[in-house]
Structures are given as structure tokens and as C-alpha cells.
Design a protein around this motif. Structure first.
Motif, PDB file in Angstrom:
ATOM      1  N   GLN A   4      48.822  40.020  45.880  1.00  0.00           N
ATOM      2  CA  GLN A   4      47.468  39.541  46.110  1.00  0.00           C
ATOM      3  C   GLN A   4      46.239  40.145  46.776  1.00  0.00           C
ATOM      4  O   GLN A   4      45.286  40.556  46.164  1.00  0.00           O
ATOM      5  CB  GLN A   4      47.271  37.901  45.285  1.00  0.00           C
ATOM      6  CG  GLN A   4      45.909  37.914  44.834  1.00  0.00           C
ATOM      7  CD  GLN A   4      45.913  36.738  44.046  1.00  0.00           C
ATOM      8  OE1 GLN A   4      46.864  35.994  43.867  1.00  0.00           O
ATOM      9  NE2 GLN A   4      45.340  35.856  43.691  1.00  0.00           N
ATOM     10  N   SER A   5      47.258  39.501  48.105  1.00  0.00           N
ATOM     11  CA  SER A   5      45.979  39.450  49.061  1.00  0.00           C
ATOM     12  C   SER A   5      45.179  41.912  49.412  1.00  0.00           C
ATOM     13  O   SER A   5      44.339  41.639  49.398  1.00  0.00           O
ATOM     14  CB  SER A   5      46.345  39.394  50.199  1.00  0.00           C
ATOM     15  OG  SER A   5      47.137  39.875  51.182  1.00  0.00           O
ATOM     16  N   ALA A   6      46.357  42.571  48.799  1.00  0.00           N
ATOM     17  CA  ALA A   6      46.158  44.091  49.404  1.00  0.00           C
ATOM     18  C   ALA A   6      45.377  44.305  47.661  1.00  0.00           C
ATOM     19  O   ALA A   6      44.407  45.358  48.095  1.00  0.00           O
ATOM     20  CB  ALA A   6      47.600  44.481  49.145  1.00  0.00           C
ATOM     21  N   VAL A   7      45.495  43.361  46.989  1.00  0.00           N
ATOM     22  CA  VAL A   7      44.438  44.275  45.399  1.00  0.00           C
ATOM     23  C   VAL A   7      43.358  43.696  45.696  1.00  0.00           C
ATOM     24  O   VAL A   7      42.335  44.589  46.180  1.00  0.00           O
ATOM     25  CB  VAL A   7      45.298  43.860  44.771  1.00  0.00           C
ATOM     26  CG1 VAL A   7      44.485  43.492  43.204  1.00  0.00           C
ATOM     27  CG2 VAL A   7      46.685  44.099  43.782  1.00  0.00           C
ATOM     28  N   SER A   8      43.367  42.613  46.247  1.00  0.00           N
ATOM     29  CA  SER A   8      42.255  42.186  46.388  1.00  0.00           C
ATOM     30  C   SER A   8      40.758  42.971  47.525  1.00  0.00           C
ATOM     31  O   SER A   8      40.594  43.108  47.555  1.00  0.00           O
ATOM     32  CB  SER A   8      41.453  40.598  46.885  1.00  0.00           C
ATOM     33  OG  SER A   8      40.647  40.410  47.204  1.00  0.00           O
ATOM     34  N   HIS A   9      41.924  42.941  48.494  1.00  0.00           N
ATOM     35  CA  HIS A   9      41.414  43.846  49.781  1.00  0.00           C
ATOM     36  C   HIS A   9      41.403  45.198  49.178  1.00  0.00           C
ATOM     37  O   HIS A   9      40.091  45.978  49.703  1.00  0.00           O
ATOM     38  CB  HIS A   9      42.181  44.155  51.064  1.00  0.00           C
ATOM     39  CG  HIS A   9      41.697  44.789  52.287  1.00  0.00           C
ATOM     40  ND1 HIS A   9      41.205  44.579  52.894  1.00  0.00           N
ATOM     41  CD2 HIS A   9      42.086  46.127  52.772  1.00  0.00           C
ATOM     42  CE1 HIS A   9      40.783  45.460  54.093  1.00  0.00           C
ATOM     43  NE2 HIS A   9      41.680  46.574  53.357  1.00  0.00           N
ATOM     44  N   LYS A  43      43.479  41.656  33.788  1.00  0.00           N
ATOM     45  CA  LYS A  43      42.786  40.366  34.180  1.00  0.00           C
ATOM     46  C   LYS A  43      42.601  40.102  35.169  1.00  0.00           C
ATOM     47  O   LYS A  43      42.827  38.632  34.614  1.00  0.00           O
ATOM     48  CB  LYS A  43      41.982  40.325  32.238  1.00  0.00           C
ATOM     49  CG  LYS A  43      40.967  41.068  31.492  1.00  0.00           C
ATOM     50  CD  LYS A  43      41.006  40.594  30.218  1.00  0.00           C
ATOM     51  CE  LYS A  43      40.663  41.624  29.387  1.00  0.00           C
ATOM     52  NZ  LYS A  43      40.464  42.587  29.112  1.00  0.00           N
ATOM     53  N   SER A  44      43.736  39.921  36.188  1.00  0.00           N
ATOM     54  CA  SER A  44      43.959  38.952  36.990  1.00  0.00           C
ATOM     55  C   SER A  44      44.610  39.997  38.123  1.00  0.00           C
ATOM     56  O   SER A  44      45.063  41.522  37.949  1.00  0.00           O
ATOM     57  CB  SER A  44      45.341  38.338  36.290  1.00  0.00           C
ATOM     58  OG  SER A  44      46.156  38.084  36.619  1.00  0.00           O
ATOM     59  N   PHE A  45      44.170  39.378  39.659  1.00  0.00           N
ATOM     60  CA  PHE A  45      44.350  40.388  40.762  1.00  0.00           C
ATOM     61  C   PHE A  45      46.381  39.492  40.801  1.00  0.00           C
ATOM     62  O   PHE A  45      46.657  40.215  41.022  1.00  0.00           O
ATOM     63  CB  PHE A  45      44.083  39.443  41.840  1.00  0.00           C
ATOM     64  CG  PHE A  45      42.734  39.539  41.872  1.00  0.00           C
ATOM     65  CD1 PHE A  45      41.800  39.530  43.292  1.00  0.00           C
ATOM     66  CD2 PHE A  45      41.254  39.771  40.918  1.00  0.00           C
ATOM     67  CE1 PHE A  45      40.808  39.965  43.660  1.00  0.00           C
ATOM     68  CE2 PHE A  45      40.830  40.826  41.107  1.00  0.00           C
ATOM     69  CZ  PHE A  45      40.350  40.589  42.725  1.00  0.00           C
ATOM     70  N   THR A  46      46.583  38.910  40.647  1.00  0.00           N
ATOM     71  CA  THR A  46      48.473  38.342  40.765  1.00  0.00           C
ATOM     72  C   THR A  46      48.419  39.146  39.700  1.00  0.00           C
ATOM     73  O   THR A  46      50.157  40.105  39.967  1.00  0.00           O
ATOM     74  CB  THR A  46      48.227  36.732  40.231  1.00  0.00           C
ATOM     75  OG1 THR A  46      47.438  35.959  40.976  1.00  0.00           O
ATOM     76  CG2 THR A  46      49.925  36.505  40.586  1.00  0.00           C
ATOM     77  N   LYS A  47      48.491  39.006  38.514  1.00  0.00           N
ATOM     78  CA  LYS A  47      49.166  40.157  37.964  1.00  0.00           C
ATOM     79  C   LYS A  47      49.142  41.620  37.496  1.00  0.00           C
ATOM     80  O   LYS A  47      50.423  41.851  37.283  1.00  0.00           O
ATOM     81  CB  LYS A  47      49.055  39.916  36.317  1.00  0.00           C
ATOM     82  CG  LYS A  47      49.049  38.594  35.533  1.00  0.00           C
ATOM     83  CD  LYS A  47      48.370  38.053  33.969  1.00  0.00           C
ATOM     84  CE  LYS A  47      48.467  37.099  33.567  1.00  0.00           C
ATOM     85  NZ  LYS A  47      48.233  36.298  32.399  1.00  0.00           N
ATOM     86  N   ALA A  48      48.109  41.731  38.240  1.00  0.00           N
ATOM     87  CA  ALA A  48      47.484  43.491  38.660  1.00  0.00           C
ATOM     88  C   ALA A  48      49.017  43.252  39.690  1.00  0.00           C
ATOM     89  O   ALA A  48      50.008  44.764  40.006  1.00  0.00           O
ATOM     90  CB  ALA A  48      46.072  43.613  38.683  1.00  0.00           C
ATOM     91  N   ALA A  49      48.889  42.894  40.537  1.00  0.00           N
ATOM     92  CA  ALA A  49      49.837  43.136  42.028  1.00  0.00           C
ATOM     93  C   ALA A  49      51.117  42.971  41.630  1.00  0.00           C
ATOM     94  O   ALA A  49      51.893  43.984  41.821  1.00  0.00           O
ATOM     95  CB  ALA A  49      49.888  42.086  43.051  1.00  0.00           C
ATOM     96  N   ASP A  50      51.266  42.116  40.672  1.00  0.00           N
ATOM     97  CA  ASP A  50      52.882  41.954  39.982  1.00  0.00           C
ATOM     98  C   ASP A  50      53.302  43.478  40.138  1.00  0.00           C
ATOM     99  O   ASP A  50      54.977  43.746  39.575  1.00  0.00           O
ATOM    100  CB  ASP A  50      52.993  40.549  38.825  1.00  0.00           C
ATOM    101  CG  ASP A  50      53.278  39.821  40.101  1.00  0.00           C
ATOM    102  OD1 ASP A  50      53.605  39.942  41.138  1.00  0.00           O
ATOM    103  OD2 ASP A  50      52.789  38.237  38.978  1.00  0.00           O
ATOM    104  N   VAL A  51      52.560  43.863  38.672  1.00  0.00           N
ATOM    105  CA  VAL A  51      52.359  45.490  37.975  1.00  0.00           C
ATOM    106  C   VAL A  51      52.789  46.252  38.971  1.00  0.00           C
ATOM    107  O   VAL A  51      54.146  47.367  39.125  1.00  0.00           O
ATOM    108  CB  VAL A  51      51.933  45.539  36.839  1.00  0.00           C
ATOM    109  CG1 VAL A  51      51.895  47.144  36.580  1.00  0.00           C
ATOM    110  CG2 VAL A  51      52.019  44.051  35.519  1.00  0.00           C
ATOM    111  N   LEU A  52      51.761  46.408  39.610  1.00  0.00           N
ATOM    112  CA  LEU A  52      51.908  47.320  40.784  1.00  0.00           C
ATOM    113  C   LEU A  52      53.152  47.348  42.431  1.00  0.00           C
ATOM    114  O   LEU A  52      52.923  48.674  43.251  1.00  0.00           O
ATOM    115  CB  LEU A  52      50.362  47.807  42.027  1.00  0.00           C
ATOM    116  CG  LEU A  52      49.768  47.823  39.707  1.00  0.00           C
ATOM    117  CD1 LEU A  52      47.711  47.624  41.305  1.00  0.00           C
ATOM    118  CD2 LEU A  52      49.517  49.152  39.735  1.00  0.00           C
ATOM    119  N   GLY A  53      53.404  46.275  42.261  1.00  0.00           N
ATOM    120  CA  GLY A  53      54.460  45.941  43.105  1.00  0.00           C
ATOM    121  C   GLY A  53      53.731  45.791  45.077  1.00  0.00           C
ATOM    122  O   GLY A  53      54.565  46.234  46.101  1.00  0.00           O
TER     123      GLY A  53
END
Length: 288
Positions: free
Chosen positions: A29-34, A16-26
Motif C-alpha cells: 500500500q505504501s508503494a501505491v501511495s508513494h 477506489k481503494s489503495f489497499t485493493k489496488a495494491a493487492d491486485v498489482l502485487g
């Protein structure tokens, strides 16, 4: 279509968060958003609600995630089967658990899994019965421990009938009883276990025409026992959660033997890792 974008959407939904998802996936945040924006462009509709409190899926996003998780599951299954051909069990296995199972069973079971399959990564997600069933149906987990065998949407391996006992303090009028009648419970303040899904204790009261005087509803079993130990009421809990039992408490059988049935629910199309976990769990419970 690269599965990376599917994995990113799945992780954003979990966290439920772009930032947390980005951290877990390495990832950044911009890559996740993109990646999410790219999926939305390909599908032609929004997948995510963005707001200050976090992110949530749109209705369309929730519908797509169910199918996306199936794709990810079978992709994982393909890689596990390919590894199996070479004699390895590896990949990721997600398991839904509730407290008494994670405390009493999983340390030994996970140790066996770790020793036999060192290349397998296991993730545990803790919830109540209803949450675990919902996670199975949505594809968020591969298998999970549940209370009842009342759904035909997944396979259930019976594991244990866990006796339900009445918990009373040494100041209760029931303390010296050999067994507790259901009508006796109407005369005592009752502390009701609170959880979603099939509810053994409420079922017992309904079947016996009993309306307890519920004083509190609590999810955590240790908190319930502490309340009972402080003479605030009585309760009914599964035997598995009672070790250790506080010295001022007594666990008394009910007038009729009552149980909760614990099973391991799995998808019908088991991955090799889930199949090994099911076999080891069933063997361990049978022998212990």
C-alpha cells in the motif's frame, strides 16, 4: 516517465481503494501511495481525494485519467502488435458486457478465444448500456456490447436484433392472446426493466403514446420474471433472457415486431486482441 505510475493511478481509480489496488498489482500500500504522491508532485495538483469511505479522483484527476488510459491503451497495442509479428496474440483485453450476453454468448466465445490465443488475458466488466458506453469513452475497456448504434465516438459492429416480448402469468387477462396491443398494457400493473442508457421499453411506450401503470422498476431480469410469475404485473423483456421461461409464464409477441439491437462497440484504433475478439464474436453470433 515510467508507465508504472500511470498503471497504479488507473487501478486505484478502478478499485477506489489503495489497499485493493495494491493487492491486485502485487504491491505494498505504501508503494501505491508513494506512486500517486509522485504523480501529484510531477503534475503540480492533487489527483485523489482521500477520505474514510475510500478514494475518489479529483476533477483534475478525472481529466488526466482519460489521457493516461489512452497512453496505457496504445502501450498495450504496441506490445500486442509486436507479439503479432512473431505470430502471437497476447496481452490484456477488457470487455464490457451486460447480463444476457455474458450468460448466452460469452461462454462459447471465450472458449474459442482461450483455445486460439492462450497467451491473451481477458477481463470482463459487467454493467448496463450507459455504463459500458461511458467505460468505452473513458478508456476503461477496449470494447463492449451495447444496445444501440447512436454514438459516433466509436465503431459499432451489428450483431443481433433481439425480439422484445410481453411476459404474462397464467392469471393475466392477456395470457391467451395471440399478440398484445400496446393499449392493453395500460390496463395491467407493469414491471419496468430499469437500466441506464437507451431504453427500448420506454421508447416503445413513448412512440405509441402509452402511459403504463408502473408498479415496480427492477434491473435483474430473473427478478422481473419472478414478480410476473407471482401475478404482480406484466413486463416486456428481450427474448435472449427468457431461456428458461418459468412454466407459469407465457411470452407473447407485441402487436408490432419490436427489437433491441445488440452490437459490439470498439475503438476506431483496434488492438490486435480486440480485432480478433470482434471477428470471432461476429462469426459465432452469425452461426448460432
Amino acid at each position: 516517465m515510467s508507465l508504472v505510475k500511470y498503471e497504479i493511478l488507473n487501478k486505484v481509480a478502478e478499485m477506489k481503494s489503495f489497499t485493493k489496488a495494491a493487492d491486485v498489482l502485487g504491491l505494498t500500500q505504501s508503494a501505491v501511495s508513494h506512486a500517486i504522491t509522485g504523480l501529484e508532485s510531477e503534475f503540480g495538483f492533487s489527483l485523489i481525494h482521500r477520505n474514510r469511505s475510500g478514494v475518489t479522483l479529483t476533477r483534475e484527476g478525472e481529466e488526466m485519467l482519460v489521457t493516461i488510459r489512452k497512453v496505457l491503451y496504445f502501450n498495450e497495442k504496441v506490445h500486442q502488435e509486436a507479439a503479432g509479428i512473431t505470430g502471437l496474440i497476447k496481452g490484456t483485453l477488457k470487455i464490457g458486457v451486460f447480463t444476457s450476453v455474458s450468460a448466452n454468448w460469452l461462454p462459447d466465445i471465450l472458449k474459442i478465444m482461450e483455445n486460439r490465443y492462450p497467451y491473451l488475458r481477458i477481463e470482463l466488466i459487467e454493467g448496463d448500456y450507459l455504463e459500458i458506453e461511458q467505460w468505452l469513452l473513458s478508456g476503461e475497456i477496449d470494447c463492449g456490447f451495447i444496445n444501440m448504434e447512436h454514438s459516433d465516438q466509436f465503431n459499432v459492429i451489428p450483431l443481433k436484433k433481439d425480439r422484445l416480448l410481453c411476459i404474462v402469468s397464467n392469471e393475466s387477462s392477456l395470457y391467451h392472446h395471440a399478440s398484445v396491443r400496446f393499449e392493453d398494457l395500460e390496463k395491467e400493473p407493469f414491471i419496468m426493466p430499469a437500466y441506464g442508457g437507451y431504453h427500448d421499453v420506454k421508447r416503445l411506450f413513448e412512440e405509441n403514446g402509452i402511459q403504463p401503470a408502473v408498479r415496480f422498476e427492477l434491473m435483474e431480469e430473473r427478478a422481473i420474471m419472478s414478480m410476473v410469475a407471482h401475478h404482480l404485473g406484466v413486463s416486456i423483456l428481450p427474448e435472449m433472457v427468457l431461456d428458461p421461461l418459468l412454466p407459469e409464464l407465457r411470452a407473447i409477441p407485441l402487436e408490432t415486431d419490436s427489437y433491441r439491437s445488440i452490437g459490439l462497440a470498439t475503438r476506431y484504433a483496434l488492438s490486435p486482441a480486440a480485432e480478433k475478439f470482434a471477428q470471432i464474436t461476429q462469426s459465432w453470433v452469425t452461426n448460432n
